[in-house]
Structure formats: C-alpha cells, structure tokens
Design an enzyme around this catalytic site. Structure first.
Site, short mmCIF file in Angstrom:
data_model
loop_
_atom_site.label_atom_id
_atom_site.label_comp_id
_atom_site.label_asym_id
_atom_site.label_seq_id
_atom_site.Cartn_x
_atom_site.Cartn_y
_atom_site.Cartn_z
CG ASP A 67 31.45 76.70 19.55
OD1 ASP A 67 31.07 77.38 18.57
OD2 ASP A 67 32.21 75.73 19.44
CG ASN A 136 41.15 68.84 19.76
OD1 ASN A 136 40.07 68.92 19.18
ND2 ASN A 136 41.46 69.63 20.78
CG HIS A 138 37.22 70.53 19.33
ND1 HIS A 138 38.01 71.62 19.60
CD2 HIS A 138 36.75 70.74 18.07
CE1 HIS A 138 37.99 72.45 18.58
NE2 HIS A 138 37.24 71.94 17.63
CD GLU A 143 39.38 72.07 22.92
OE1 GLU A 143 39.27 71.16 22.08
OE2 GLU A 143 39.91 73.17 22.67
P1 PGA Z 1 37.17 73.88 11.30
O1 PGA Z 1 36.80 73.63 12.80
O2 PGA Z 1 35.92 73.70 10.53
O3 PGA Z 1 37.65 75.31 11.24
O4 PGA Z 1 38.21 72.90 10.93
C1 PGA Z 1 36.00 72.54 13.11
C2 PGA Z 1 35.83 72.46 14.60
O5 PGA Z 1 36.73 72.91 15.32
O6 PGA Z 1 34.81 71.93 15.04
#
Ligand code: PGA
Length: 251
Positions: A67, A136, A138, A143
């Site tokens: 992304d 969450n 995702h 999302e």
């Molecule tokens: P993070 O993010 O590694 O910064 O916790 C993981 C994600 O959002 O996929």
C-alpha cells in the site's frame, strides 16, 4: 494454515526473514509482496544483516508494496516509498526498476490502482506476500468492512488506523486520510502468504482473525481462505489464541 508462536519479537522476525530468504533462493526472479509499519522492521533488519554477510541476492526479484498513502509524493519522509527505501531497498541489491509501489501522488488514483494490478499480473502474480496485521485486523489498508474479493483501489483510512499511524507524522503536518492498497482478493491470489503479528496490542486482532468467524468485518479472517498461509506470532500477540485447539506451539 500454519501458526508459529515464538517467545520474542526477534525470534518471530527471524522466522519470517528465513521464509523470505528461502523464497528468493528457490526462485531468484520471484515477486515479493512487502508491507510497511513497525512490525516488519525486525525482519528487514535481518535481511540486511544477512545480505551483508553474503546471504540473499535480490537483483532479479521484484518487490510489490502492499500500500501507499495518497496525497503525498514518494520523496515525503512519511511515504511508504521512503520507508521502503530507507529500511530495506537501499541496503540490499534490489534493482530500482523491479521495485513497485503505488504512486501516492497520482492524479487519478483509480487509474493508478488499475496500473498496479496490471503490473502484478504482468509478473505472473505474487509468489510470497508478507503482511502485518492492524490493531483493527486490517491487512494492507483493507479496513473492516472490506469485502474479501476486493482489488487494488483507493480507500479511506479509519480513525483507528489514523490514530495508530499518527506517530509517523510530524506534529502539525497533514496526515493522509486515504491510501491505495492491494485488495484482499489481490492478496489472496499470492501463492504463499506469511503474516507477522507481534505485541499485546495485536492480540485481539489475531484472535478475531484466526479464531473468529470469517466476515468482512474482520479483514484478517480472509486469510483462512488461502491454502498456504503461515502466521508467525510472538507470545503477546498469541495471548488470546487459546481458543484455537490446534495451536502449534513451536517455541
Ligand atoms: P504496524 O502496522 O506494524 O505498524 O503495527 C501493521 C499494519 O497496520 O498492518
């Protein structure tokens, strides 16, 4: 689905680095899907260290980022293009032309998303998709509520994701509200998926994704649709997983 639980973040990161390294050894011209965020940093640090020790050759491999934020150029220090350059690419021998990241400054995000899908297809799809998991649940910036057949597209970020990522933006700077992300359908077409989740703040997302019902409300639950997925956790992230009977403890 294979679940590996290690005692520490370092040990979990080492397992994922080993899987990536093996993929590149087995298929030097493979296509890797790569994430950003805090979770992959230990993996990338290991790949860099291995590379300096003569292990791993990436000069025929392709990288497809999961992304990118919309509305900021790849030169912005908060962009994922910048993150990937600083935390991985400039330290190993990826060819610039083989690095693929959605263009966050594209005027037409949906045309850019289509172009990205075409690039992935032109490489014959992704051999190994490395993913993190959001608090969450995702995957990428898909999302909660994202259907499991989505393709690469422009998405709006949820308040919880923006809050989790606010630490990467200087106070007073504008934090992007939208991104381009590979879709869940795009991710599920990868030949193999490896997910790394570490830390107690991921425990609920891990349990919901692996032990709960398959639902659009939990993007990580889509992983159960894939035949060759490896989930690598540290003990904190696995904390709520005792509901999974077949949990394989490999400590
Ligand atoms: P993070 O993010 O590694 O910064 O916790 C993981 C994600 O959002 O996929």
């Amino acid at each position: 689905m294979e679940i590996i639980v290690k005692d520490t973040v370092d040990e979990a990161s080492a397992i994922v680095a080993e899987i990536l390294l093996r993929q590149v050894e087995e298929k030097p011209d493979c296509a890797l899907g790569l994430p950003t965020g805090a979770t992959p940093l230990g993996v990338y640090a290991r790949l860099i260290e291995d590379f300096r020790n003569g292990c791993g050759c990436y000069n025929r491999a392709h990288a497809f980022n999961l992304d990118e934020y919309l509305g900021i150029p790849g030169t912005d220090t908060a962009s994922y293009a910048f993150y990937m350059r600083e935390n991985l690419f400039r330290h190993i021998d990826f060819m610039q032309r083989n690095i693929h990241i959605p263009d966050g400054s594209a005027a037409d995000a949906s045309a850019e998303a289509t172009r990205y899908e075409t690039q992935i297809a032109a490489r014959g799809g992704i051999d190994l998709m490395f993913l993190g998991l959001g608090r969450n649940a995702h995957i990428g910036f898909n999302e909660p509520g994202s259907p499991h057949d989505t393709r690469t597209r422009r998405v709006a970020l949820t308040a919880s994701t923006m809050e989790a990522n606010a630490r990467y933006f200087a106070p007073g700077s504008r934090q992007p509200t939208h991104a381009i992300t590979m879709g869940i359908g795009t991710i599920l077409e990868s030949r193999r998926i490896v997910v790394l989740a570490t830390g107690i703040e991921k425990a609920s997302a891990v349990a919901a994704s692996l032990a709960g019902p398959m639902t659009d409300a939990v993007p990580g639950s889509a992983l159960a649709r894939h035949a060759h997925t490896t989930i690598v956790l540290d003990r904190d992230a696995a904390h709520e997983l005792d509901r999974i009977l077949a949990l394989e403890i490999d400590a």
